[in-house]
Design an enzyme around this catalytic site. Structure first.
Site, PDB file in Angstrom:
ATOM      1  N   LYS A 218       0.822  -1.217   0.000  1.00  0.00           N
ATOM      2  CA  LYS A 218       0.000   0.000   0.000  1.00  0.00           C
ATOM      3  C   LYS A 218       0.860   1.272   0.000  1.00  0.00           C
ATOM      4  O   LYS A 218       2.077   1.211   0.161  1.00  0.00           O
ATOM      5  CB  LYS A 218      -0.965  -0.045   1.180  1.00  0.00           C
ATOM      6  CG  LYS A 218      -1.963  -1.217   1.086  1.00  0.00           C
ATOM      7  CD  LYS A 218      -2.927  -1.038  -0.064  1.00  0.00           C
ATOM      8  CE  LYS A 218      -3.662  -2.266  -0.565  1.00  0.00           C
ATOM      9  NZ  LYS A 218      -4.314  -3.140   0.350  1.00  0.00           N
TER      10      LYS A 218
HETATM   11  C1  LIG Z   1      -5.397  -4.274   0.537  1.00  0.00           C
HETATM   12  C2  LIG Z   1      -6.865  -4.096   0.566  1.00  0.00           C
HETATM   13  C3  LIG Z   1      -7.615  -4.398   1.696  1.00  0.00           C
HETATM   14  C4  LIG Z   1      -7.061  -5.164   2.862  1.00  0.00           C
HETATM   15  O1  LIG Z   1      -6.123  -4.480   3.589  1.00  0.00           O
HETATM   16  P1  LIG Z   1      -5.420  -5.295   4.773  1.00  0.00           P
HETATM   17  O2  LIG Z   1      -4.671  -4.218   5.507  1.00  0.00           O
HETATM   18  O3  LIG Z   1      -4.524  -6.302   4.149  1.00  0.00           O
HETATM   19  O4  LIG Z   1      -6.484  -5.908   5.602  1.00  0.00           O
HETATM   20  C5  LIG Z   1      -8.948  -4.061   1.729  1.00  0.00           C
HETATM   21  N1  LIG Z   1      -9.554  -3.478   0.674  1.00  0.00           N
HETATM   22  C6  LIG Z   1      -8.878  -3.191  -0.445  1.00  0.00           C
HETATM   23  C7  LIG Z   1      -9.599  -2.519  -1.563  1.00  0.00           C
HETATM   24  C8  LIG Z   1      -7.523  -3.515  -0.547  1.00  0.00           C
HETATM   25  O5  LIG Z   1      -6.868  -3.264  -1.696  1.00  0.00           O
END
Ligand SMILES: *Cc1c(COP(=O)(O)O)cnc(C)c1O
Length: 388
Positions: A184
């Site tokens: 992210k």
């Molecule tokens: C990465 C992602 C998540 C999950 O995030 P985590 O921190 O791994 O729980 C949720 N929604 C979207 C759209 C994502 O791309």
């Protein structure tokens, strides 16, 4: 298969990041402590929400918010089919029913008209997903929610640093979940946070985050703190470690610089690819600020090469790509629920059929963007070594 020339993604970890984690290790405080509290305060300042709960994932943040609102069996939660399964898995975990509403073609985000049509007297919440870092149509979605007294929980896994019509994401809906997963825009390896202006929600999430205890470890072991605690309800174990928070604080401090780098690269993609007849480029609203977590292009129907062929040809030239997203109702767990069938969400299905996420990360060079675009243009015109 040649080696990788342009990776899809590389995290931005510098010496200051490494040093911050090392200092946290040396401090002797490993689990939730001073770095977690500091990260929460810094995120609150950054996004403008009064309360922030740091937790161990975006998924946990959304699960805890739904639980804190008491959403469960008999309730419905409306969200997008064009997302990662984490968005809707947590709805199922609460016992509520996920209800999907189709997206808009230009920005992959929930279509407020489809959301309105999907709402029933059992609807308790809407989860908009700011796909690729472009904010959803929040004014329209909030108006729908207010009229029916339902909650709006933003999935901002892609959208930290984005702004909706001048308001930073985190300070727009009732609660906003961020992800600090490895890929992210800012990362703690694994991690996430819930931002809200609702103090009662934040308090309740804090209790649910750590076993349902009414005093957490920080208070218990603080100098002069009491050893006494009460387990007031059956909570979870979703807290963030101080090691992760130490990294998160460094990442947040440079987030705007990382987002600017993403934005410059995306501008170059637009300049290079504008006018490509076989390609649709992502739409975005000039009134918003985009976080540009992803750059998702779409191979148009009738192009000389299919989406799958484009991905294979690019891989053969050492260019890694990905696909965001396989619509939720295509996954076997969701199919087994028996609520949907293929054809129910024509826009999401059409977007998925052509979607390719191109490489994008802050340390990527403009020459690498040009490389990707040259290869993509050639492949789209039918060039390539692989035969399908
Ligand atoms: C990465 C992602 C998540 C999950 O995030 P985590 O921190 O791994 O729980 C949720 N929604 C979207 C759209 C994502 O791309």
């Amino acid at each position: 298969m040649t080696g990788i020339r342009v990776p899809f993604f590389r995290p931005d970890i510098d010496d200051a990041d490494v040093e911050a984690v090392a200092a946290s290790l040396r401090s002797g405080w490993l689990t939730s402590g001073p770095n977690v509290r500091a990260l929460e305060a810094e995120l609150s300042t950054y996004c403008g929400a009064r309360f922030v709960n740091a937790v161990n994932s975006c998924t946990a943040a959304r699960h805890l918010a739904l639980r804190a609102w008491g959403i469960g069996p008999g309730d419905e939660v409306v969200t997008s089919p064009y997302t990662f399964a984490a968005t809707a898995n947590v709805i199922v975990h609460t016992g509520a029913r996920p209800v999907l509403a189709d997206v808009r073609q230009h920005d992959f985000n929930l279509d407020p008209e489809r959301v309105e049509a999907a709402m029933t007297p059992r609807t308790r919440a809407i989860i908009p997903v700011h796909c690729a870092g472009e904010p959803c149509a929040m004014d329209e979605l909030l108006a729908l929610a207010r009229a029916r007294r339902v909650h709006v929980l933003e999935d901002a896994a892609h959208a930290i640093g984005a702004a909706y019509r001048g308001r930073t994401v985190g300070d727009v809906g009732d609660a906003t979940a961020f992800s600090f997963y490895a890929t992210k825009n800012m990362t703690t390896g694994e991690g996430g946070a819930l931002a809200t202006n609702d103090e009662a929600l934040s308090e309740r999430v804090r209790v649910l985050t750590l076993h349902g205890m009414t005093k957490d470890a920080w208070n218990r072991y603080d100098a002069g703190g009491s050893w006494r605690y009460d387990v007031a309800e059956f909570g979870f174990k979703d807290n963030l470690t101080d090691l992760a928070a130490a990294l998160g604080r460094r990442q947040l401090a440079k987030l705007d610089r990382l987002t600017e780098a993403r934005t410059r690269l995306v501008q170059r993609y637009f300049v290079n690819l504008r006018g490509e007849e076989h390609l649709a480029l992502p739409g975005f609203d000039e009134a918003n600020r985009q976080a540009w977590h992803l750059f998702v292009v779409r191979v148009r129907e009738g192009a000389p090469r299919s989406r799958d062929e484009v991905i294979r040809e690019l891989a053969a030239r050492g260019i890694q790509t990905s696909v965001h997203f396989i619509p939720l109702h295509y996954h076997s767990a969701y199919r087994k629920l028996g609520y949907w069938q293929e054809g129910d969400f024509p826009v999401a299905e059409q977007l998925f059929a052509g979607a390719v996420s191109l490489p994008l990360f802050p340390a990527m060079t403009e020459a690498e963007v040009d490389d990707v675009c040259d290869a993509l243009r050639d492949v789209l015109r039918g060039g390539g070594r692989l035969r399908s």
